[in-house]
Design a protein around this motif. Structure first.
Motif, PDB file in Angstrom:
ATOM      1  N   ALA A  63       2.152   1.634  -3.573  1.00 42.08           N
ATOM      2  CA  ALA A  63       1.063   1.982  -4.493  1.00 42.08           C
ATOM      3  C   ALA A  63       0.636   3.426  -4.293  1.00 42.08           C
ATOM      4  N   GLN A  64       0.569   3.846  -3.040  1.00 41.41           N
ATOM      5  CA  GLN A  64       0.091   5.193  -2.760  1.00 41.41           C
ATOM      6  C   GLN A  64       1.150   6.238  -3.112  1.00 41.41           C
TER       7      GLN A  64
ATOM      8  N   ILE B 148       3.407   6.956 -11.793  1.00 44.93           N
ATOM      9  CA  ILE B 148       2.471   7.726 -12.602  1.00 44.93           C
ATOM     10  C   ILE B 148       2.931   9.180 -12.616  1.00 44.93           C
ATOM     11  N   ARG B 149       2.409   9.959 -13.557  1.00 39.20           N
ATOM     12  CA  ARG B 149       2.811  11.363 -13.649  1.00 39.20           C
ATOM     13  C   ARG B 149       2.084  12.206 -12.600  1.00 39.20           C
ATOM     14  N   GLN B 150       0.767  11.909 -12.427  1.00 38.53           N
ATOM     15  CA  GLN B 150      -0.027  12.752 -11.514  1.00 38.53           C
ATOM     16  C   GLN B 150       0.006  12.218 -10.092  1.00 38.53           C
TER      17      GLN B 150
ATOM     18  N   GLY C 275       2.081   5.302  -7.183  1.00 39.32           N
ATOM     19  CA  GLY C 275       0.941   5.090  -8.078  1.00 39.32           C
ATOM     20  C   GLY C 275       0.962   3.743  -8.769  1.00 39.32           C
ATOM     21  N   ARG C 276       2.117   3.102  -8.805  1.00 45.80           N
ATOM     22  CA  ARG C 276       2.223   1.779  -9.411  1.00 45.80           C
ATOM     23  C   ARG C 276       3.156   0.909  -8.580  1.00 45.80           C
ATOM     24  N   ILE C 277       3.075  -0.403  -8.842  1.00 44.88           N
ATOM     25  CA  ILE C 277       3.917  -1.347  -8.126  1.00 44.88           C
ATOM     26  C   ILE C 277       5.035  -1.826  -9.046  1.00 44.88           C
TER      27      ILE C 277
ATOM     28  N   THR D  91       0.827  -1.206   0.000  1.00 39.97           N
ATOM     29  CA  THR D  91       0.000   0.000   0.000  1.00 39.97           C
ATOM     30  C   THR D  91       0.860   1.255   0.000  1.00 39.97           C
TER      31      THR D  91
ATOM     32  N   ASP E  53      -1.937  14.318  -7.550  1.00 42.99           N
ATOM     33  CA  ASP E  53      -3.387  14.110  -7.580  1.00 42.99           C
ATOM     34  C   ASP E  53      -3.784  12.912  -6.736  1.00 42.99           C
ATOM     35  N   LEU E  54      -3.041  11.831  -6.929  1.00 45.80           N
ATOM     36  CA  LEU E  54      -3.361  10.608  -6.200  1.00 45.80           C
ATOM     37  C   LEU E  54      -3.202  10.841  -4.698  1.00 45.80           C
TER      38      LEU E  54
ATOM     39  N   VAL F  34      -9.698  16.180  -7.895  1.00 48.50           N
ATOM     40  CA  VAL F  34      -8.716  16.249  -8.984  1.00 48.50           C
ATOM     41  C   VAL F  34      -9.416  16.338 -10.341  1.00 48.50           C
TER      42      VAL F  34
ATOM     43  N   ASP G  64      -1.858   7.441 -17.858  1.00 50.87           N
ATOM     44  CA  ASP G  64      -1.529   7.628 -16.441  1.00 50.87           C
ATOM     45  C   ASP G  64      -2.384   6.799 -15.478  1.00 50.87           C
TER      46      ASP G  64
END
Lengths: 208, 315
Positions: free
Chosen positions: A128-129, A175-177, A132-134, A125, A180-181, B110, B39
């Protein structure tokens, strides 16, 4: 020295309200309907390794035996194959109840330090958080570092094989954003699922 | 050419890259294009559910929202865990208005929103039920004649959201492999658990699950196991030395069903990622005779024993 333990449960061992609490989580309401038929234990591919069978975990949870359930190895051995939930004649989402129990065990910290399954869940977790990816290879390395890093030496063969076939990578997938996440996840930091209003009655799964 | 939204999931960019390498050309050969979500993030898999359900829902729903934004009718995801998590999140949000509100608010922060109307489908479903077996059969150039394949579905593709097949005895892949010309081995363990992430955390019970599957495949004379999930492929492919040390050798290669399709379509093995298996697998098309003897058209087929009841057994 042989350890002597009382094998019969007393009324005083119960933590009143625990069963209700679990059953208040969306998806776990059906636990009330359990008829203790044991189909879950029969179809579970991992029950041969469990201390309490899935049927016993259902009964213990419903009867408020919190300590017994949360310290049981059963909840960690559940590999989420959903065989029990698919076969349950009362349509109890047993796998979801196992998830719920895992969450509570993690919150209360009732498992041996360095026990790999909750450590994996935590590292997964976090990664991932944050990213954004594993990245699987990095996740396994982190897991070994937090549990038993000596075991990494026993895995050289697997690592080499994966490296040779181009399946091992040390570059973080991301991830790029990410911002945001992070914002999305932070906004639900203080949401407790048990405190949310229960789903409408017509959504409960009764007879098909 | 039909286009679908595509959610690969983390494994298809890591240990399961051969799945993506074979999936895309095979679908392209059948006139289907996959457009990857821009993304996309991790679905959360089984681990996130064990830590925090609401966060798991938020994490997964970002992908659903991105898919809606892309505007294609359906979302295709090849990993069984992603398939399950995305479907589960959809169901969860549909059932519990409170959770849906929390998720909607997080997405709103977002500039995303989720209406709940993108179906999530698996490529196997797409191939068998949208493309159809006749179209696939037409595309076969090098049939897998004589190759004994075990169709292994694993758990999370068919349970608990068996949307397109039976949850205990699925047949989609059996029929698909049959169309490719392969000999499909009857395999009663086709939906039994492979051990999931336990193989990495608690080797004894985890690897035992994988061992049972491999042993049964070897016993039934399988030359290869076909799978639909990157974790199943990994568990059945990567731990042979550990399994052999514990319970004895059960060596049989495990590949993705899309790799077998690619071979039957005449695509080069390297392009399909077939060099990425730890247990090597190779199949030379046309090198084998069909198993059953082909009867020349001018001779009547031999009578089966059932038709000759009472007669001598050998004549």
């Amino acid at each position: 020295m042989i350890e002597i333990k009382r094998t019969i449960k007393y009324e005083t061992d119960r933590v009143k309200g625990f069963g209700r609490e679990v059953m208040s989580v969306p998806g776990c309401e059906q636990l009330e309907q359990c008829i203790q038929c044991g189909t879950c234990s029969g179809v579970c591919p991992l029950s041969i390794y469990m201390d309490h069978s899935p049927r016993q975990v259902m009964a213990l949870t419903r009867s408020d035996f919190k300590r017994e359930v949360l310290s049981s190895v059963t909840i960690w051995l559940c590999a989420s194959c959903y065989a029990c939930a698919a076969e349950c004649p009362r349509h109890i989402r047993i796998t979801d109840i196992m998830y719920e129990l895992k969450q509570r065990a993690i919150q209360e910290g009732v498992y041996p330090r360095r026990f790999p399954i909750p450590v994996l869940a935590r590292e997964f977790t976090r990664m991932a958080q944050h990213w954004g990816r594993i990245t699987e290879s990095l996740l396994v390395l982190r897991l070994l570092w937090r549990t038993n890093w000596l075991e990494a030496f026993g895995m050289w063969r697997l690592g080499l094989g994966l490296w040779r076939t181009g399946r091992f990578s040390l570059r973080h997938e991301s991830i790029r954003q990410r911002a945001d996440l992070t914002r999305m996840m932070a906004s639900v930091d203080d949401v407790v699922i048990g405190a949310l209003p229960p789903p409408a009655a017509n959504h409960r799964r009764g007879a098909r | 050419m039909t286009t679908f939204a595509y959610y690969p999931g983390c494994s298809l960019k890591g240990t399961g890259r051969a799945y993506e390498e074979s999936l895309l050309p095979v679908l392209a050969a059948l006139g289907i294009k996959l457009e990857e979500l821009a993304d996309w993030n991790c679905c959360g898999a089984t681990a996130y559910m064990a830590v925090d359900e609401v966060k798991a829902c938020v994490m997964a729903s970002r992908n659903l929202a991105l898919a809606e934004q892309l505007g294609h009718r359906e979302l295709v995801t090849p990993c069984s865990a992603c398939y399950l998590v995305l479907n589960k999140t959809k169901q969860y949000l549909g059932e519990s208005r409170a959770v849906a509100q929390v998720v909607q608010r997080a997405l709103g922060l977002v500039g995303l929103s989720y209406q709940g109307n993108v179906p999530v489908r698996h490529p196997l479903d797409l191939l068998v039920n949208v493309v159809g077996l006749p179209a696939i059969k037409e595309r076969v150039r090098d049939p897998l004649t004589g190759l004994k394949v075990v169709p292994y579905y694993g758990c999370q593709l068919v349970r608990p959201y068996a949307t397109f097949d039976d949850q205990d005895r699925p047949t989609s892949m059996d029929r698909l492999l049959g169309v490719l010309g392969a000999t499909v081995v009857p395999y009663p363990l086709k939906t039994r658990c492979c051990g999931g992430s336990l193989t990495g955390t608690l080797p004894e019970p985890g690897l035992h699950c994988a061992y049972i599957l491999l042993k049964e495949a070897v016993k039934r004379g399988a030359e290869v196991i076909a799978t639909v999930c990157p974790l199943c492929q990994f568990n059945l492919d990567a731990y042979h030395h550990k399994i052999a040390a514990k319970w004895g050798p059960v060596r049989v290669p495990t590949v993705y069903f899309t790799q077998l399709m690619g071979l039957a379509f005449g695509l080069p093995a390297r392009q399909l990622g077939l060099h990425r298996g730890l247990v090597p697998f190779a199949f030379e098309a046309g090198a084998r005779r069909p198993e059953r003897e082909v009867v020349p058209p001018d001779r009547p087929p031999p009578a089966t024993p059932a038709c000759r009841a009472g007669g001598p057994l050998a004549s």
